[in-house]
Each structure stands twice: as C-alpha cells, then as structure tokens.
Design an enzyme around this catalytic site. Sequence first.
Site, PDB file in Angstrom:
ATOM      1  N   CYS A  48      10.294   4.576   6.827  1.00 26.79           N
ATOM      2  CA  CYS A  48       9.871   4.636   5.426  1.00 26.79           C
ATOM      3  C   CYS A  48       8.685   3.710   5.167  1.00 26.79           C
ATOM      4  CB  CYS A  48      11.045   4.281   4.529  1.00 26.79           C
ATOM      5  SG  CYS A  48      10.605   4.274   2.792  1.00 26.79           S
ATOM      6  N   CYS A  53       7.512   7.192   3.817  1.00 26.71           N
ATOM      7  CA  CYS A  53       7.341   7.218   2.355  1.00 26.71           C
ATOM      8  C   CYS A  53       6.176   6.373   1.839  1.00 26.71           C
ATOM      9  CB  CYS A  53       8.604   6.708   1.650  1.00 26.71           C
ATOM     10  SG  CYS A  53      10.130   6.833   2.565  1.00 26.71           S
ATOM     11  N   LYS A  56       2.622   7.270   3.083  1.00 29.14           N
ATOM     12  CA  LYS A  56       2.412   8.633   2.575  1.00 29.14           C
ATOM     13  C   LYS A  56       1.998   8.616   1.107  1.00 29.14           C
ATOM     14  CE  LYS A  56       5.498  10.790   0.752  1.00 29.14           C
ATOM     15  NZ  LYS A  56       6.655  11.517   1.171  1.00 29.14           N
ATOM     16  N   TYR A 185       8.772  19.406   3.374  1.00 31.08           N
ATOM     17  CA  TYR A 185       8.009  18.552   2.468  1.00 31.08           C
ATOM     18  C   TYR A 185       6.946  17.726   3.173  1.00 31.08           C
ATOM     19  CZ  TYR A 185      10.608  14.182   3.438  1.00 31.08           C
ATOM     20  OH  TYR A 185      11.131  13.062   4.020  1.00 31.08           O
ATOM     21  N   GLU A 189       3.126  17.964   2.030  1.00 28.20           N
ATOM     22  CA  GLU A 189       2.471  16.759   1.507  1.00 28.20           C
ATOM     23  C   GLU A 189       1.199  16.441   2.286  1.00 28.20           C
ATOM     24  OE1 GLU A 189       6.371  14.455  -0.315  1.00 28.20           O
ATOM     25  OE2 GLU A 189       5.747  13.989   1.705  1.00 28.20           O
ATOM     26  N   HIS A 445       7.229  13.009 -28.099  1.00 31.71           N
ATOM     27  CA  HIS A 445       6.086  13.880 -28.366  1.00 31.71           C
ATOM     28  C   HIS A 445       4.802  13.088 -28.506  1.00 31.71           C
ATOM     29  CE1 HIS A 445       4.127  17.496 -29.783  1.00 31.71           C
ATOM     30  NE2 HIS A 445       3.574  16.764 -30.739  1.00 31.71           N
ATOM     31  N   GLU A 450       9.259  16.733 -22.913  1.00 27.85           N
ATOM     32  CA  GLU A 450       9.956  17.198 -24.121  1.00 27.85           C
ATOM     33  C   GLU A 450      10.386  18.663 -24.001  1.00 27.85           C
ATOM     34  OE1 GLU A 450       7.656  17.560 -27.845  1.00 27.85           O
ATOM     35  OE2 GLU A 450       5.851  17.306 -26.650  1.00 27.85           O
TER      36      GLU A 450
HETATM   37  C1  LIG Z   1       6.087  11.202   6.928  1.00 27.35           C
HETATM   38  C2  LIG Z   1       7.407  10.878   6.281  1.00 27.35           C
HETATM   39  C3  LIG Z   1       7.473  10.781   4.908  1.00 27.35           C
HETATM   40  C4  LIG Z   1       8.676  10.471   4.302  1.00 27.35           C
HETATM   41  N1  LIG Z   1       8.702  10.398   2.945  1.00 27.35           N
HETATM   42  C5  LIG Z   1       9.852  10.090   2.310  1.00 27.35           C
HETATM   43  C6  LIG Z   1       9.894   9.975   0.892  1.00 27.35           C
HETATM   44  O1  LIG Z   1       8.881  10.149   0.219  1.00 27.35           O
HETATM   45  N2  LIG Z   1      11.070   9.644   0.321  1.00 27.35           N
HETATM   46  C7  LIG Z   1      12.209   9.431   1.056  1.00 27.35           C
HETATM   47  O2  LIG Z   1      13.245   9.121   0.475  1.00 27.35           O
HETATM   48  N3  LIG Z   1      12.200   9.563   2.400  1.00 27.35           N
HETATM   49  C8  LIG Z   1      11.052   9.876   3.035  1.00 27.35           C
HETATM   50  N4  LIG Z   1      11.038   9.969   4.409  1.00 27.35           N
HETATM   51  C9  LIG Z   1      12.306   9.832   5.153  1.00 27.35           C
HETATM   52  C10 LIG Z   1      12.671   8.364   5.348  1.00 27.35           C
HETATM   53  O3  LIG Z   1      11.616   7.668   5.937  1.00 27.35           O
HETATM   54  C11 LIG Z   1      13.937   8.267   6.199  1.00 27.35           C
HETATM   55  O4  LIG Z   1      14.947   9.074   5.650  1.00 27.35           O
HETATM   56  C12 LIG Z   1      14.453   6.837   6.296  1.00 27.35           C
HETATM   57  O5  LIG Z   1      13.479   5.992   6.826  1.00 27.35           O
HETATM   58  C13 LIG Z   1      15.732   6.796   7.146  1.00 27.35           C
HETATM   59  O6  LIG Z   1      16.153   5.471   7.311  1.00 27.35           O
HETATM   60  P1  LIG Z   1      16.990   5.050   8.600  1.00 27.35           P
HETATM   61  O7  LIG Z   1      17.427   3.645   8.360  1.00 27.35           O
HETATM   62  O8  LIG Z   1      18.009   6.060   8.907  1.00 27.35           O
HETATM   63  O9  LIG Z   1      15.960   5.106   9.803  1.00 27.35           O
HETATM   64  P2  LIG Z   1      14.506   4.570  10.037  1.00 27.35           P
HETATM   65  O10 LIG Z   1      13.870   4.096   8.783  1.00 27.35           O
HETATM   66  O11 LIG Z   1      13.805   5.619  10.805  1.00 27.35           O
HETATM   67  O12 LIG Z   1      14.709   3.279  10.932  1.00 27.35           O
HETATM   68  C14 LIG Z   1      15.215   3.343  12.231  1.00 27.35           C
HETATM   69  C15 LIG Z   1      14.631   2.194  13.010  1.00 27.35           C
HETATM   70  O13 LIG Z   1      15.354   2.044  14.226  1.00 27.35           O
HETATM   71  C16 LIG Z   1      14.458   1.668  15.243  1.00 27.35           C
HETATM   72  N5  LIG Z   1      15.115   2.027  16.502  1.00 27.35           N
HETATM   73  C17 LIG Z   1      15.438   3.258  16.950  1.00 27.35           C
HETATM   74  N6  LIG Z   1      16.134   3.173  18.102  1.00 27.35           N
HETATM   75  C18 LIG Z   1      16.243   1.852  18.401  1.00 27.35           C
HETATM   76  C19 LIG Z   1      16.865   1.121  19.452  1.00 27.35           C
HETATM   77  N7  LIG Z   1      17.548   1.747  20.420  1.00 27.35           N
HETATM   78  N8  LIG Z   1      16.771  -0.216  19.450  1.00 27.35           N
HETATM   79  C20 LIG Z   1      16.105  -0.870  18.465  1.00 27.35           C
HETATM   80  N9  LIG Z   1      15.521  -0.226  17.432  1.00 27.35           N
HETATM   81  C21 LIG Z   1      15.592   1.110  17.395  1.00 27.35           C
HETATM   82  C22 LIG Z   1      13.196   2.439  14.935  1.00 27.35           C
HETATM   83  O14 LIG Z   1      12.069   1.837  15.513  1.00 27.35           O
HETATM   84  C23 LIG Z   1      13.181   2.386  13.409  1.00 27.35           C
HETATM   85  O15 LIG Z   1      12.408   1.307  12.942  1.00 27.35           O
HETATM   86  C24 LIG Z   1       9.838  10.256   5.076  1.00 27.35           C
HETATM   87  C25 LIG Z   1       9.778  10.352   6.466  1.00 27.35           C
HETATM   88  C26 LIG Z   1       8.567  10.652   7.065  1.00 27.35           C
HETATM   89  C27 LIG Z   1       8.515  10.747   8.560  1.00 27.35           C
END
Ligand SMILES: Cc1cc2nc3c(=O)[nH]c(=O)nc-3n(C[C@H](O)[C@H](O)[C@H](O)COP(=O)(O)OP(=O)(O)OC[C@H]3O[C@@H](n4cnc5c(N)ncnc54)[C@H](O)[C@@H]3O)c2cc1C
Length: 468
Positions: A48, A53, A56, A185, A189, A445, A450
């Site tokens: 994110c 997010c 983006k 999306y 986007e 308004h 509205e």
């Molecule tokens: C281009 C794009 C735009 C987006 N826009 C939006 C938006 O506008 N609004 C919205 O709500 N969501 C958006 N999302 C989705 C959102 O980013 C994810 O849903 C969210 O980040 C999920 O959180 P998470 O904690 O599951 O994983 P992540 O945020 O992906 O975090 C996982 C982390 O784990 C780390 N990792 C993975 N494996 C290991 C390991 N074995 N050891 C150590 N570290 C590890 C990774 O490096 C990463 O930093 C977007 C996603 C993308 C790709």
Amino acid sequence: MWSLTMATYDYDLFVIGGGSGGVRAGRLAGAMGKRVGLAEEYRMGGTCVIRGCVPKKLYVYASQFGESFDDAAGYGWSVGTSTFDWRTLVDAKEKEITRLEGLYRKGLEGSKVEIFASRAELVDAHTIELKSTGQRVTAERILIATGGRVNRNTSMPGHEYCISSDEAFDLAELPKSIVIAGGGYIAVEFANIFHGLGVETTLVYRGKEILSRFDHDLRVLLSEAMTAKGIRIVTEAVFNAVRKEGDRLAVELSNGETLTVDQAMLAIGRLPNSEGVGLDKAGVALSKGDHGAVIVDEYSRTSQPHIYAVGDVTDRVQLTPVAIHEAMCFLETVYKDNPTRPDHDLIPTVVFSQPEIGTVGMSEDEAIKTYPEIEIYRAHFRPMKNTLSGRADKMLMKLVVDGKSRKVLGAHILGPDAGEMAQLIGIALKAGASKDDFDRTMAVHPSAAEEFVTMYNPTYRVVNGERI
Ligand SMILES: Cc1cc2nc3c(=O)[nH]c(=O)nc-3n(C[C@H](O)[C@H](O)[C@H](O)COP(=O)(O)OP(=O)(O)OC[C@H]3O[C@@H](n4cnc5c(N)ncnc54)[C@H](O)[C@@H]3O)c2cc1C
C-alpha cells in the site's frame, strides 16, 4: 502461563510481513506489552505505502492537472503552456513514501517491536529463520501477513518484457505509448494515469466490459467516458505474446492485432504471497490450484491453531482497510479474550479512474438475483463544475433498493469525489438505512451528493427479473 511463555519462546508473537496488516498487528501487540518480532524483506509499509494505494493516488492527482488547466479557461483563467516532468513526480513520490516508511518504522519501534530487515521463513510450527543472517527465533504465536504479488503471466512468451504496477511507478522515463492488459481496478487506474500524463494508452481486457464485479451502469458509463477522452479499450482479447522490436515492443493480441508500443504492462491480478514462506514445514494448509492462498477460519486462524494469517495472503478481499481490520480482529481474538470475526459485508470501494467510481453494497444485477422486487433510483447528469468548463463528463448516482423492506442495498457513484461519497454512504448502509431514511435527510445544496436524498420516485422497478 506468562512465565512459561517467557521461558519457552523468544517472542509472544512473530509477524512475517511489514505491510498494512502486519504492521498494525505488530505495533498494537507490542503496545500491549507483548514481546513482538517482525520481519520485512523489502520496505516497511508494504504494498500500500511503497507500490500500491499511496503512490497510485499521488500519480492520479498528477494526471488530473491537465484537465484542470483546460477547465480553468471556462472560469476566466488563462493558463500558459503547461509541461510535465516525469522525473520530478517520481522523485517527489519517493520522498513522500520514504517519509511514510519512516513513520511506520517509528511506530513499531515505539511499541518495542524488534524489526528484522530480512526475509523470514518458517522452519517448523514455532521456529522462524531470518534468511539474511540465518538466525533462528521461536514464537508462541505467528502471524502470516506476507501480502500478495503481481501475476506476471509467466506462461506467455515475452512476459519478461512487460512491466507491472511494481515497476510502473519508477520507470526511467515516461513512455509515449503503453498497452495495459487487464480490466480490474489497477489496470483501469493506470490507464487513466498514463493517459492523463499524455501517454497514448490502450487497455486490453479479456471480458466484454471492464471492472467485472461492479454495477453494470458504472462499467458502461466509465468505459464510454474513458473512450471519449481518448483511451482505446479493446475487449474480448488478451496478450498472446510480446516481442522486442528495437527499442519498442510488439504486442500480439488474441484478436489478431499487433500493437507496437514503448511499454506493455500486465495488470491481470495478484496472487497470494505464500510461496517460500515455509508454510508446508509449519503445517499450514493452502488452498488448491495455482493461487495457494493461506486457508483461514472465520477468526483468521490457519490449520495450525497458533498461526494466524491476515490480508492479501488469505485472498479474502484484497484491500488495505480489510487487512488492517483483520489484524485488529486478530488482536481482539488472541490478546483481548474477545473472539471477533472480521466483517467483510458492505465494504465501500473506490476506483480512482477518471471519472472516479465509488460503490458500496449490491449491484443491480446482484440484487435482482437475491430479491424478488427491487427499485432503482438513478440520476445521470452533468455536474455543476462541468457547466462553465464545458467538460462533457456526466455523473451517475444510483441507489438499489429492496422493494419490500425499502432497505437500501447498494449505492453507486461515477464522478468527482465518488470515493469520498462512498465512504459516508457506507455508514448509512451499514446502519441498515431505508430509502425513507434517505428521503427524510435534508439535502446539501448545491452539491452532487444531494441527488441521493432527492430521488423520490424510482426510475424503474425490477419484479422477478423483469423491468417495469
Ligand atoms: C497498484 C496497487 C494499488 C492499490 N490500491 C489500493 C487502494 O487504492 N486501496 C486499497 O485499499 N488497496 C489498494 N491496493 C491493495 C493493498 O495494497 C493491499 O490490499 C494491502 O497492501 C494488503 O496488505 P497486506 O498486509 O496483506 O500485505 P502487503 O501490504 O502486501 O505487505 C506484505 C509485506 O510482506 C513482505 N513479505 C512478503 N513475504 C515475506 C517474507 N517471507 N519475509 C519477510 N517479509 C515478507 C512484503 O515485502 C510486503 O512488504 C493496491 C494494490 C496495488 C498493487
């Protein structure tokens, strides 16, 4: 119990992944006095903050200025020749996400979470190996929050020439032309971002209409608006192969067409990050098929009772607020003696397209399948700002209502600030508001919102699937 834990394990909780879900869970567990370790292999903040997010939305803002300069003329402004510098945007974005990354790290440190800048893999059900040093640590409980990764379509010839959203933010230069595969999306986007920055943009989608899970009206009207702006949308086609042709790429489509472009981007979905985390060694079950999401129960518990998983790796709803909510529920359940199931019902969502989409609840088609009688309230109009500017973009406000109970089942918006409206209307829907509640709410308004409280008569009804 406490002293037993202290004696037996290095940590009360070890979090794998420093993204939206992992950071929230780690920070709050630490603040509760738990001994927490957290491993992040890339940059703190996760998808994110670093490549989702946040960057983006910054790029969406950047891409909107061109239209704003044009619109200003109708309001009496003369705007001189405008130019855009990609490098300035990339550098400014980098500065901002680095600042946010620092805040996430500081929050964890403030809660006394021990941070490991390393990939982490499970060796057994309670042991984690930190790959950068080989150090092994143990934890009473483990939270898998490894998120998702881009589907790079590796079976397609030439996939290695394609960029994804991971690379798109940091391209060395802005391409003159791009073709993007996908209709979700992220694809939509980025098509709008690149187009707004002056790139000749084509979107290629395998289905009949982009944004498959959204209300039909939104899909059609957005598609028309994007086309009118100059984005080419090719439907019912996929990338068959990508070839290098000098400095450019030749993208062969399944409809027989070949596009020659500067960049080709894949935005055909994201896969749970469950590979190489040692989940098999820890006895954590994954869903079948190529997706391999971590299977969790309604409390985010995996097949190992002391190992939980939240966020995109569980493949429930891939959104930041959802990952954070699941993390909060995990803390309630595990550390506050208050078993709490994440609530995935009525999630407000935005697509930062241009015009923007904001939506919450059932689409018209979904409601028709579920309710024998529904009412549709629909306003399609030119927003006030577009009158003097002469911009042709129209706005859509739509309510889907259960004809029997009068409960509002869904609200759908296309136009400026749609996401902001969806957030607030989401509260009304969550509270179970009826159409009568909407009707007795005073209008603001003049505003676009509205319309939601002034559409007194249904535009049409659908009874047993038949529109009347
Ligand atoms: C281009 C794009 C735009 C987006 N826009 C939006 C938006 O506008 N609004 C919205 O709500 N969501 C958006 N999302 C989705 C959102 O980013 C994810 O849903 C969210 O980040 C999920 O959180 P998470 O904690 O599951 O994983 P992540 O945020 O992906 O975090 C996982 C982390 O784990 C780390 N990792 C993975 N494996 C290991 C390991 N074995 N050891 C150590 N570290 C590890 C990774 O490096 C990463 O930093 C977007 C996603 C993308 C790709």
